[in-house]
Design a protein around this motif. Structure first.
Motif, short mmCIF file in Angstrom:
data_model
loop_
_atom_site.label_atom_id
_atom_site.label_comp_id
_atom_site.label_asym_id
_atom_site.label_seq_id
_atom_site.Cartn_x
_atom_site.Cartn_y
_atom_site.Cartn_z
N GLU A 145 0.73 -0.93 -0.04
CA GLU A 145 -0.16 0.12 -0.08
C GLU A 145 0.87 1.34 0.03
N SER A 146 0.39 2.21 -0.99
CA SER A 146 1.15 3.43 -0.96
C SER A 146 1.21 4.38 0.35
N ARG A 147 2.15 5.26 0.55
CA ARG A 147 2.17 5.94 1.79
C ARG A 147 0.94 7.00 1.79
N ALA A 148 0.69 7.36 0.46
CA ALA A 148 -0.59 8.16 0.28
C ALA A 148 -1.84 7.45 0.84
N LEU A 149 -2.15 6.33 0.42
CA LEU A 149 -3.62 5.69 0.82
C LEU A 149 -3.23 5.21 2.58
N ALA A 150 -1.99 5.07 3.08
CA ALA A 150 -1.97 4.91 4.45
C ALA A 150 -2.33 6.21 5.44
N ARG A 151 -1.70 7.51 4.62
CA ARG A 151 -2.35 8.69 5.16
C ARG A 151 -3.91 8.92 5.15
N ILE A 152 -4.35 8.51 3.79
CA ILE A 152 -5.67 8.86 3.75
C ILE A 152 -6.63 7.91 4.66
N ARG A 153 -6.19 6.81 4.86
CA ARG A 153 -6.73 5.86 5.90
C ARG A 153 -6.71 6.64 7.41
N ALA A 154 -5.50 7.26 7.81
CA ALA A 154 -5.53 7.58 8.99
C ALA A 154 -6.33 8.75 9.24
N LEU A 155 -6.53 9.69 8.25
CA LEU A 155 -7.17 11.09 8.17
C LEU A 155 -8.45 10.53 8.50
N LEU A 156 -9.20 9.63 7.52
CA LEU A 156 -10.65 9.26 7.62
C LEU A 156 -11.09 8.80 8.97
N ALA A 157 -9.80 7.88 9.37
CA ALA A 157 -10.16 7.28 10.90
C ALA A 157 -10.47 8.29 11.76
N LYS A 158 -9.66 9.51 11.73
CA LYS A 158 -9.82 10.56 12.76
C LYS A 158 -10.82 11.40 12.57
N ALA A 159 -11.27 11.53 11.16
CA ALA A 159 -12.74 12.12 10.90
C ALA A 159 -13.94 11.59 11.51
N GLU A 160 -13.81 9.97 11.63
CA GLU A 160 -14.87 9.41 12.15
C GLU A 160 -14.85 9.28 13.72
N ALA A 161 -13.85 9.47 14.12
CA ALA A 161 -13.68 9.34 15.71
C ALA A 161 -14.21 10.57 16.29
N THR A 162 -13.70 11.69 15.81
CA THR A 162 -13.82 12.91 16.54
C THR A 162 -15.40 13.30 16.69
N GLY A 163 -15.68 14.24 17.65
CA GLY A 163 -16.83 14.50 18.08
C GLY A 163 -17.24 15.97 17.53
#
Length: 382
Positions: free
Chosen positions: A154-172
């Protein structure tokens, strides 16, 4: 009587007759012959192999069994898929990921042989009646699947995208989710451009591929609209199969990955926002309604789609300027390739009118939620 004959008689009685008493009669035959268990499992593996030949994939089988039957049947089909896997040829990383994601196939303690046999026959009856699907895997269509990601990490870009979206889902905090989702879409668009340019200069350019994404109840229509909007913004096309509960998304591999990630994330964010909006409605004296939810998700999909397209276009324009290249011919040729692949897979499609969008409060709240989840650097649209 031989074990094969016992299974044959049970199948003749139950699989080709939908009557409940036929199922009970066949289950009694199997329950009375414990020696038939191994043969029954072997026949199940044959049903799974036949499903693969008809275009189905592991996630598809689990999805349809979960929709039509129950948890015991899901465990049984997962066990059958695992048993069949060593006999299959390699089918690529997407298939392998579906195998890894299978639910636990371990069966709980049985209450009685009759009930277990009946559940197995119900499962086999469903597998036998599955229709043929459009093949997605390379080698089953006579063409190479898109993306060329076999064996590539997996590319570093996709890894960063996954991390960003996970944070977006978790934040209130909606504003934080907005900023994180915006950055994720920006990275998706730039990653797509990078992949397009690499492929254009490769000795053997990639071809578009396809994947299926589940569209689960309730409110499937609105969710399918959201998925279509995400696909469109990321250079893909989606075709919804309402009876079987999925959309087939056609595009290049990097874009397919982006669609899967972003759709899942936006759906999580939309459902969280809808729950909060409903709580506010109840506090104001209004009860929870189906039309509110349907209208909320429809408005969310419409508004999010508009913003996704704008964000993707802006990021693509920025990428082209930074690279000092004309991206239009490259992107146009990929769009043509995607359209041609879609038309080969689905020569005939129809449009569906979205039903149940009649709640003004739901539409307003859904639009507001999509504004908070916008995925571009531009200011909110008026």
């Amino acid at each position: 009587m031989s074990t094969s004959r016992t299974v044959d008689r049970a199948f003749e009685t139950a699989l080709y007759d939908t009557a409940d008493d036929a199922l009970d009669t066949a289950a009694s035959l199997l329950a009375a012959d414990p020696a038939a268990d191994a043969e029954l499992a072997a026949r199940g593996a044959e049903f799974v192999a036949a499903a693969w030949r008809r275009g189905w994939q592991p996630a598809d089988l689990v999805r349809v069994v979960r929709r039509e039957l129950g948890p015991e049947h899901v465990r049984s089909v997962a066990a059958l898929i695992r048993a069949q896997a060593p006999r299959d040829r390699p089918r690529g990383p997407r298939w392998a990921a579906q195998l890894d994601a299978l639910p636990d196939g371990a069966a709980p303690p049985r209450t009685d042989r009759f009930s277990h046999a009946g559940a197995v026959l119900e499962l086999y009856r469903l597998l036998l009646r599955l229709p043929a699907l459009e093949p997605l895997v390379a080698g089953e269509t006579g063409e190479r699947a898109g993306g060329g990601r076999e064996g590539r990490p997996e590319s570093r870009a996709l890894a960063r995208i996954r991390a960003l979206l996970a944070k977006a889902e978790a934040t209130g905090y909606p504003q934080e989710a907005e900023a994180l989702s915006a950055k994720a879409q920006e990275l998706m668009a730039r990653h797509s451009v990078d992949e397009a340019l690499l492929s254009a200069h490769a000795p053997s350019p990639d071809a578009p591929g396809a994947c299926r994404i589940g569209v689960d109840p309730p409110y499937e229509q609105a969710k399918a609209v959201l998925l279509d909007a995400v696909a469109d913004a990321n250079h893909c096309r989606a075709v919804w199969n309402e009876p079987l509960g999925f959309s087939t998304v056609v595009g290049f591999e990097a874009d397919l990955e982006a669609v899967e990630l972003l759709y899942t994330s936006l759906l999580v964010q939309a459902e969280a926002a809808m729950t909060k909006a409903e709580a506010a409605q109840r506090a104001g004296g209004r009860g929870r309604t189906k039309t509110f939810r349907q209208s909320f998700l429809a408005a969310y999909a419409h508004r999010a789609g508009t913003r996704l397209r704008a964000a993707a276009e802006a990021a693509t324009a920025d990428s082209g300027s930074a690279a000092d290249v004309d991206l239009l011919p490259v992107l146009a040729s990929r769009e043509v390739a995607v359209t041609e692949r879609l038309e080969r897979m689905f020569p005939e499609t129809t449009t569906t009118r979205l039903r149940g969008v009649s709640d003004a409060a739901g539409w307003t709240e859904g639009t507001r939620a999509a504004d908070h989840a916008r995925v571009g650097r531009h200011r909110p649209l008026a």
